[in-house]
Scaffold this motif. Structure first.
Motif, PDB file in Angstrom:
ATOM      1  N   LYS A 143       0.837  -1.200   0.000  1.00 15.96           N
ATOM      2  CA  LYS A 143       0.000   0.000   0.000  1.00 15.96           C
ATOM      3  C   LYS A 143       0.876   1.256   0.000  1.00 15.96           C
ATOM      4  O   LYS A 143       0.638   2.188  -0.766  1.00 15.96           O
ATOM      5  N   ARG A 144       1.897   1.257   0.823  1.00 17.80           N
ATOM      6  CA  ARG A 144       2.811   2.408   0.860  1.00 17.80           C
ATOM      7  C   ARG A 144       3.579   2.540  -0.450  1.00 17.80           C
ATOM      8  O   ARG A 144       3.753   3.631  -0.977  1.00 17.80           O
ATOM      9  N   ALA A 145       4.063   1.430  -0.981  1.00 16.64           N
ATOM     10  CA  ALA A 145       4.849   1.467  -2.219  1.00 16.64           C
ATOM     11  C   ALA A 145       4.004   1.874  -3.421  1.00 16.64           C
ATOM     12  O   ALA A 145       4.490   2.565  -4.316  1.00 16.64           O
ATOM     13  N   ALA A 146       2.749   1.461  -3.446  1.00 11.80           N
ATOM     14  CA  ALA A 146       1.854   1.815  -4.560  1.00 11.80           C
ATOM     15  C   ALA A 146       1.317   3.235  -4.422  1.00 11.80           C
ATOM     16  O   ALA A 146       0.812   3.813  -5.382  1.00 11.80           O
ATOM     17  N   GLU A 147       1.423   3.773  -3.200  1.00 12.76           N
ATOM     18  CA  GLU A 147       0.898   5.099  -2.886  1.00 12.76           C
ATOM     19  C   GLU A 147      -0.609   5.189  -3.073  1.00 12.76           C
ATOM     20  O   GLU A 147      -1.167   6.238  -3.387  1.00 12.76           O
ATOM     21  N   PRO A 170       5.569 -13.695  -9.527  1.00 11.18           N
ATOM     22  CA  PRO A 170       5.075 -13.214  -8.231  1.00 11.18           C
ATOM     23  C   PRO A 170       5.794 -13.900  -7.067  1.00 11.18           C
ATOM     24  O   PRO A 170       6.042 -15.109  -7.097  1.00 11.18           O
ATOM     25  N   ARG A 171       6.136 -13.116  -6.075  1.00  8.07           N
ATOM     26  CA  ARG A 171       6.867 -13.643  -4.918  1.00  8.07           C
ATOM     27  C   ARG A 171       6.031 -14.674  -4.173  1.00  8.07           C
ATOM     28  O   ARG A 171       4.837 -14.482  -3.957  1.00  8.07           O
ATOM     29  N   LYS A 172       6.675 -15.763  -3.782  1.00  5.91           N
ATOM     30  CA  LYS A 172       6.001 -16.867  -3.094  1.00  5.91           C
ATOM     31  C   LYS A 172       5.515 -16.474  -1.711  1.00  5.91           C
ATOM     32  O   LYS A 172       4.620 -17.098  -1.162  1.00  5.91           O
ATOM     33  N   SER A 173       6.082 -15.433  -1.132  1.00  7.74           N
ATOM     34  CA  SER A 173       5.704 -15.017   0.216  1.00  7.74           C
ATOM     35  C   SER A 173       4.386 -14.238   0.252  1.00  7.74           C
ATOM     36  O   SER A 173       3.823 -14.032   1.325  1.00  7.74           O
ATOM     37  N   ASP A 198       9.685   1.103  -8.993  1.00  2.00           N
ATOM     38  CA  ASP A 198      10.552  -0.076  -8.966  1.00  2.00           C
ATOM     39  C   ASP A 198      10.487  -0.774  -7.612  1.00  2.00           C
ATOM     40  O   ASP A 198      10.552  -1.997  -7.540  1.00  2.00           O
ATOM     41  N   ALA A 199      10.337  -0.001  -6.546  1.00  3.39           N
ATOM     42  CA  ALA A 199      10.229  -0.588  -5.205  1.00  3.39           C
ATOM     43  C   ALA A 199       8.975  -1.443  -5.099  1.00  3.39           C
ATOM     44  O   ALA A 199       9.007  -2.550  -4.533  1.00  3.39           O
ATOM     45  N   PHE A 200       7.882  -0.956  -5.650  1.00  2.00           N
ATOM     46  CA  PHE A 200       6.636  -1.727  -5.654  1.00  2.00           C
ATOM     47  C   PHE A 200       6.824  -3.010  -6.453  1.00  2.00           C
ATOM     48  O   PHE A 200       6.466  -4.095  -6.001  1.00  2.00           O
ATOM     49  N   ARG A 201       7.391  -2.871  -7.628  1.00  2.00           N
ATOM     50  CA  ARG A 201       7.607  -4.034  -8.495  1.00  2.00           C
ATOM     51  C   ARG A 201       8.464  -5.079  -7.788  1.00  2.00           C
ATOM     52  O   ARG A 201       8.177  -6.273  -7.847  1.00  2.00           O
ATOM     53  N   ALA A 202       9.510  -4.645  -7.104  1.00  2.00           N
ATOM     54  CA  ALA A 202      10.399  -5.574  -6.403  1.00  2.00           C
ATOM     55  C   ALA A 202       9.686  -6.288  -5.257  1.00  2.00           C
ATOM     56  O   ALA A 202      10.027  -7.428  -4.935  1.00  2.00           O
ATOM     57  N   MET A 203       8.708  -5.646  -4.659  1.00  2.00           N
ATOM     58  CA  MET A 203       7.934  -6.299  -3.595  1.00  2.00           C
ATOM     59  C   MET A 203       6.972  -7.342  -4.166  1.00  2.00           C
ATOM     60  O   MET A 203       6.668  -8.330  -3.520  1.00  2.00           O
TER      61      MET A 203
END
Length: 90
Positions: free
Chosen positions: A12-16, A56-59, A43-48
């Protein structure tokens, strides 16, 4: 067709934004949606959201409506997708 994507915690923070409506093609799978929204933000959002192989990240946990969903799920017009990042602390 349109779906609503809701972001929680760090995403939510990364997507603003807490949520957004996204136009997707018929037959769009959850994994396709994630690739699409990854390009809309920093890029920070994408990396998350995605790993170095753009998978997509497994976590992460994904819900469509109230149901935990697999990445292969085909989305329908009006679906609400929630993305939850892992939490730690105590």
């Amino acid at each position: 067709m349109q779906v609503t994507v809701r972001y929680l915690s760090q995403l939510k923070r990364a997507a603003e934004c807490a949520e957004e409506r996204v136009d997707v093609a018929d037959g769009c799978r959850l994994t396709d949606l994630l690739a699409q929204v990854a390009t809309r933000h920093s890029d920070a959002f994408r990396a998350m959201l995605l790993d170095d192989a753009s998978v997509p990240r497994k976590s992460l946990l994904f819900f469509v409506g109230d149901e935990h969903s697999e990445l292969t799920r085909v989305l329908r017009d009006g679906d609400e997708v929630m993305i939850l990042t892992p939490m730690a602390g105590g």
